[in-house]
Write a protein that holds these residues in place. Structure first.
Motif, short mmCIF file in Angstrom:
data_model
loop_
_atom_site.label_atom_id
_atom_site.label_comp_id
_atom_site.label_asym_id
_atom_site.label_seq_id
_atom_site.Cartn_x
_atom_site.Cartn_y
_atom_site.Cartn_z
N THR A 94 0.82 -1.21 0.00
CA THR A 94 0.00 0.00 0.00
C THR A 94 0.86 1.27 0.00
O THR A 94 0.32 2.38 0.05
CB THR A 94 -0.95 0.03 1.21
OG1 THR A 94 -0.18 -0.10 2.42
CG2 THR A 94 -1.96 -1.09 1.13
N SER A 140 -1.53 1.66 -4.09
CA SER A 140 -2.41 0.56 -3.76
C SER A 140 -2.25 -0.60 -4.74
O SER A 140 -2.86 -0.62 -5.81
CB SER A 140 -3.87 1.04 -3.75
OG SER A 140 -4.74 -0.01 -3.38
N LYS A 141 -1.37 -1.53 -4.40
CA LYS A 141 -1.20 -2.81 -5.10
C LYS A 141 -0.47 -2.73 -6.44
O LYS A 141 -0.01 -3.74 -6.96
CB LYS A 141 -2.54 -3.52 -5.34
CG LYS A 141 -3.55 -3.54 -4.18
CD LYS A 141 -2.98 -3.92 -2.85
CE LYS A 141 -4.06 -4.21 -1.83
NZ LYS A 141 -4.68 -3.03 -1.21
N ARG A 176 -5.90 2.97 -8.10
CA ARG A 176 -6.41 2.42 -6.84
C ARG A 176 -7.01 1.05 -7.11
O ARG A 176 -8.10 0.94 -7.66
CB ARG A 176 -7.47 3.33 -6.23
CG ARG A 176 -6.90 4.60 -5.64
CD ARG A 176 -7.93 5.32 -4.78
NE ARG A 176 -9.11 5.74 -5.52
CZ ARG A 176 -10.33 5.28 -5.29
NH1 ARG A 176 -10.54 4.36 -4.37
NH2 ARG A 176 -11.36 5.72 -5.98
#
Length: 208
Positions: A93, A101-102, A119
């Protein structure tokens, strides 16, 4: 490990021990990026991803580059097909102290983190670039309330938002591997239908 293609022998000089598993590899020029669930490479702290020399002979030389991820799980690494950059996917994160985010993008030249910041609603399992865009898979992708994607999504490498490209899998269908060949994306996973058509675990989808 590295093996000789000519005879299948193990190259005992090239060694890069980690304290965990390796699940992703990407070779760019004379460099190999490794990703997985480790904390250290060659007894040096590198959480989830590291960069090593991949020259024809000699020992593996660990590069000082550090993505500074807040997790040690990287599932996939791929080179951009239109930029001097690599994309990584996993469960992190943050990267280099910034929220991510990822999914994240780094410059190949200097290792810097790109402002690109999509996101993702789940861990990125497999990623691939094609036609200047990024494809990512996971249990679901939810960039915003109006852009729900299931199992796989095409993400703009400029804006970080999902494009209009979308396919529909059976409810529990997952994609664990993908690769691009020509104008098609090949998928492997646990799905059995795509867009209502039977496709058991393997499928070929036209990209554009």
């Amino acid at each position: 490990a590295r093996f000789y293609l000519s005879n299948g022998a193990l190259d005992i000089e090239w060694d890069a021990p980690t304290d965990g598993s390796v699940s992703a590899l990407a070779i760019i020029n004379n460099t190999i990026y490794i990703g997985g669930s480790f904390y250290n490479v060659q007894s040096q702290p590198h959480q989830g991803i590291a960069k090593l020399s991949a020259t024809a002979t000699g020992a593996a030389i660990l590069d000082s580059w550090d993505a500074q991820l807040n997790t040690n799980q990287i599932n996939s690494i791929t080179k951009s097909d239109s930029e001097n950059a690599i994309y990584i996917g996993g469960s992190f994160t943050s990267a280099k102290g910034s929220p991510r985010s990822k999914l994240a993008k780094f410059s190949i030249s200097d290792g810097s983190l790109s402002p690109w910041n999509p996101r993702s609603g789940s861990n990125a399992v497999a990623i691939s670039t094609a036609n200047g865009e990024l494809f990512t898979s996971g249990s679901f992708y939810d960039a915003d309330v109006s852009s729900l994607r299931t199992s796989i999504a095409q993400i703009s490498t400029t804006t970080g938002r999902p494009t209009s490209w979308a396919v529909t899998f059976n409810t529990s269908g997952q994609v664990y591997a993908m690769t691009k060949v020509g104008g098609y994306l090949y998928l492997g996973g646990t799905f059995y239908t795509i867009n209502g058509v039977s496709a058991k675990a393997l499928a070929k989808i036209q990209i554009s």
